[in-house]
Design an enzyme around this catalytic site. Structure first.
Site, short mmCIF file in Angstrom:
data_model
loop_
_atom_site.label_atom_id
_atom_site.label_comp_id
_atom_site.label_asym_id
_atom_site.label_seq_id
_atom_site.Cartn_x
_atom_site.Cartn_y
_atom_site.Cartn_z
N TRP A 20 0.86 -1.20 0.00
CA TRP A 20 0.00 0.00 0.00
C TRP A 20 0.89 1.24 0.00
O TRP A 20 1.83 1.32 0.80
CB TRP A 20 -0.92 -0.04 1.22
CG TRP A 20 -1.61 1.24 1.57
CD1 TRP A 20 -1.48 1.95 2.73
CD2 TRP A 20 -2.57 1.96 0.78
NE1 TRP A 20 -2.29 3.05 2.70
CE2 TRP A 20 -2.97 3.10 1.52
CE3 TRP A 20 -3.12 1.76 -0.50
CZ2 TRP A 20 -3.89 4.02 1.05
CZ3 TRP A 20 -4.05 2.69 -0.97
CH2 TRP A 20 -4.43 3.80 -0.20
N TYR A 57 -4.95 -0.44 -4.89
CA TYR A 57 -3.73 0.29 -4.49
C TYR A 57 -3.21 1.09 -5.69
O TYR A 57 -2.91 0.53 -6.75
CB TYR A 57 -2.64 -0.66 -3.99
CG TYR A 57 -2.97 -1.39 -2.70
CD1 TYR A 57 -4.16 -1.18 -2.01
CD2 TYR A 57 -2.08 -2.32 -2.16
CE1 TYR A 57 -4.45 -1.85 -0.84
CE2 TYR A 57 -2.36 -3.00 -0.98
CZ TYR A 57 -3.55 -2.76 -0.33
OH TYR A 57 -3.84 -3.44 0.83
N HIS A 116 -11.62 -7.85 -0.61
CA HIS A 116 -10.93 -6.82 0.16
C HIS A 116 -11.72 -6.33 1.37
O HIS A 116 -11.18 -6.12 2.45
CB HIS A 116 -10.59 -5.64 -0.76
CG HIS A 116 -9.43 -4.82 -0.30
ND1 HIS A 116 -8.60 -4.15 -1.16
CD2 HIS A 116 -8.96 -4.55 0.93
CE1 HIS A 116 -7.67 -3.51 -0.47
NE2 HIS A 116 -7.87 -3.73 0.80
N SER A 146 -11.02 -10.43 3.76
CA SER A 146 -10.31 -9.36 4.47
C SER A 146 -11.34 -8.45 5.13
O SER A 146 -12.39 -8.17 4.53
CB SER A 146 -9.46 -8.57 3.46
OG SER A 146 -8.79 -7.52 4.11
N GLN A 168 -7.60 -11.27 6.35
CA GLN A 168 -6.60 -10.21 6.52
C GLN A 168 -7.26 -9.03 7.22
O GLN A 168 -8.21 -8.45 6.70
CB GLN A 168 -6.04 -9.80 5.15
CG GLN A 168 -4.90 -8.80 5.28
CD GLN A 168 -4.28 -8.39 3.96
OE1 GLN A 168 -4.28 -7.21 3.62
NE2 GLN A 168 -3.74 -9.34 3.22
N SER A 198 -1.05 -3.52 8.96
CA SER A 198 -0.62 -2.37 9.77
C SER A 198 0.09 -2.81 11.06
O SER A 198 -0.23 -2.31 12.15
CB SER A 198 -1.81 -1.46 10.08
OG SER A 198 -2.46 -1.05 8.88
N PRO A 199 1.07 -3.71 10.97
CA PRO A 199 1.71 -4.23 12.18
C PRO A 199 2.55 -3.23 12.95
O PRO A 199 2.75 -3.40 14.15
CB PRO A 199 2.59 -5.37 11.64
CG PRO A 199 2.89 -4.98 10.22
CD PRO A 199 1.63 -4.33 9.73
N1 LIG Z 1 -6.75 -5.58 3.69
C1 LIG Z 1 -6.78 -4.30 4.01
O1 LIG Z 1 -7.84 -3.66 4.11
C2 LIG Z 1 -5.47 -3.60 4.29
C3 LIG Z 1 -5.47 -2.37 4.94
C4 LIG Z 1 -4.25 -1.77 5.21
C5 LIG Z 1 -3.08 -2.41 4.82
N2 LIG Z 1 -3.11 -3.60 4.16
C6 LIG Z 1 -1.86 -4.28 3.71
O2 LIG Z 1 -1.00 -4.40 4.82
C7 LIG Z 1 0.24 -3.77 4.53
C8 LIG Z 1 0.86 -3.23 5.81
O3 LIG Z 1 0.02 -2.30 6.43
P1 LIG Z 1 0.30 -0.73 6.39
O4 LIG Z 1 1.09 -0.35 5.21
O5 LIG Z 1 -1.03 -0.08 6.61
O6 LIG Z 1 1.11 -0.49 7.75
P2 LIG Z 1 2.54 -0.92 8.32
O7 LIG Z 1 3.20 -1.88 7.44
O8 LIG Z 1 2.31 -1.27 9.74
O9 LIG Z 1 3.29 0.48 8.34
C9 LIG Z 1 3.90 1.05 7.21
C10 LIG Z 1 4.66 2.28 7.69
O10 LIG Z 1 5.63 1.89 8.67
C11 LIG Z 1 6.92 2.34 8.29
N3 LIG Z 1 7.88 1.29 8.66
C12 LIG Z 1 7.93 0.02 8.19
N4 LIG Z 1 8.94 -0.65 8.78
C13 LIG Z 1 9.54 0.20 9.64
C14 LIG Z 1 10.64 0.10 10.52
N5 LIG Z 1 11.35 -1.02 10.63
N6 LIG Z 1 10.98 1.19 11.26
C15 LIG Z 1 10.27 2.34 11.15
N7 LIG Z 1 9.23 2.51 10.33
C16 LIG Z 1 8.86 1.44 9.57
C17 LIG Z 1 6.84 2.57 6.80
O11 LIG Z 1 7.70 3.63 6.42
P3 LIG Z 1 9.03 3.38 5.51
O12 LIG Z 1 8.55 3.14 4.14
O13 LIG Z 1 9.77 4.66 5.70
O14 LIG Z 1 9.75 2.21 6.12
C18 LIG Z 1 5.39 2.97 6.60
O15 LIG Z 1 5.24 4.37 6.81
C19 LIG Z 1 -0.13 -2.73 3.49
O16 LIG Z 1 0.98 -2.22 2.81
C20 LIG Z 1 -1.09 -3.50 2.64
O17 LIG Z 1 -0.40 -4.38 1.76
C21 LIG Z 1 -4.30 -4.21 3.92
#
Ligand SMILES: NC(=O)c1ccc[n+]([C@@H]2O[C@H](COP(=O)([O-])OP(=O)(O)OC[C@H]3O[C@@H](n4cnc5c(N)ncnc54)[C@H](OP(=O)(O)O)[C@@H]3O)[C@@H](O)[C@H]2O)c1
Length: 273
Positions: A20, A57, A116, A146, A168, A198-199
């Site tokens: 995302w 996305y 989704h 999801s 998900q 969003s971990p």
């Molecule tokens: N099914 C659904 O409805 C749904 C909804 C939301 C998300 N998703 C999926 O889940 C994935 C993950 O969720 P998300 O993107 O919402 O949140 P996330 O992975 O928890 O957080 C992403 C953010 O954390 C930062 N980050 C990652 N690793 C880091 C680290 N080691 N240290 C510091 N900052 C760090 C990233 O910045 P940097 O790029 O600077 O590292 C980015 O800003 C999405 O990309 C998507 O594929 C699915």
């Protein structure tokens, strides 16, 4: 890589790469395409063979970038998840959506196809009529959902000809809704892995318990947050990062273990702390 067993007896990598914001958010962003493709390729080289994308996305563009990155690898070495949006949950909508996704990913099949979000208007029976056909004709290896609650999951299980592979949902140290609403417990009862999205978002990395444990263990806060998830039975996660240092950091969560006492301390930290 470590794996979690799926209900059909196959396996899913416990750590995947979220995408995302790669190639845009709610609209397409073409300005960093080469950089994003390079990041995804390097992530796969590090061991992130499970790539999580969705048709919405970057308004389809993210799938195009994932498709470009996939070309550097053997298709069989990758586990590709994409998602059909609720706007396309009609019978014809699902058929058109998978055609579009496969074209953009430039592949014959996806490993996992998720609904989704549950649709408010279109009955699940109609959506699953199409999903079941996609599995039967091989364009989709496994079906999942999801953002489903327990009731919606039960209906999906009843309608799906094959095992529902995952739900998900948002789940992290500071967001335990899936524990409170019974989704995590239901997934475990059904032996369905829960994919935590969003971990590391939403203040998780700044949380005092995470920071203190990270310092004591000599690891990063992100590693604590991710390790806490993947060490739980039946939980996998898909952190997104566009930063190679963070990608290396996150995958290193596979290389250490939290003690039962540390897991318990994190279980008891969280909301309201
Ligand atoms: N099914 C659904 O409805 C749904 C909804 C939301 C998300 N998703 C999926 O889940 C994935 C993950 O969720 P998300 O993107 O919402 O949140 P996330 O992975 O928890 O957080 C992403 C953010 O954390 C930062 N980050 C990652 N690793 C880091 C680290 N080691 N240290 C510091 N900052 C760090 C990233 O910045 P940097 O790029 O600077 O590292 C980015 O800003 C999405 O990309 C998507 O594929 C699915």
């Amino acid at each position: 890589m470590q794996y979690e067993k799926l209900p059909d007896g196959t396996q899913i990598p416990v750590l995947g790469l979220g995408t995302w914001q790669m190639g845009g958010g709610s609209s397409a962003d073409y300005s960093r395409d080469d950089e994003m493709v390079g990041i995804i390729e390097q992530a796969v080289d590090m061991g992130y063979t499970h790539l999580d994308t969705a048709e919405v996305y970057g308004k389809n563009h993210c799938e195009e970038l994932v498709g470009r990155a996939m070309k550097a690898f053997n298709r069989g070495d990758l586990f590709i998840t994409t998602k059909v949006s609720p706007d396309h949950a009609t019978y014809d909508g699902v058929h058109n959506a998978i055609q579009g996704s496969l074209k953009r990913l430039d592949t014959d099949y996806v490993d996992l196809y998720l609904i989704h979000w549950p649709s408010k208007d279109i009955p699940q029976s109609e959506t699953f009529r199409a999903m079941n056909e996609l599995v039967a004709d091989g364009r989709v290896r496994r079906v999942g959902v999801s953002n489903y609650n327990v009731e919606q999951m039960q209906e999906a299980i009843d309608l799906c000809d094959t095992a529902i592979a995952t739900n998900q949902v948002r789940y992290n140290l500071l967001d335990r809704k899936v524990v409170q609403n019974g989704v995590l417990g239901f997934c475990r009862e059904q032996s369905i892995p829960l994919t935590a999205y969003s971990p590391v978002k939403g203040g998780v990395l700044e949380h005092a318990a995470v920071q203190v444990m990270a310092r004591a263990r000599g690891v990063s806060p992100a590693q604590i947050a991710i390790r806490w998830l993947i060490q739980q039975p039946g939980v996998i996660t898909i952190p997104m990062s566009q930063d190679l240092k963070h990608l290396r950091d996150n995958i290193a969560a596979l290389s250490f273990e939290l003690s039962p006492e540390e897991m318990e301390r994190l279980d008891n930290a969280g909301i309201g702390d």
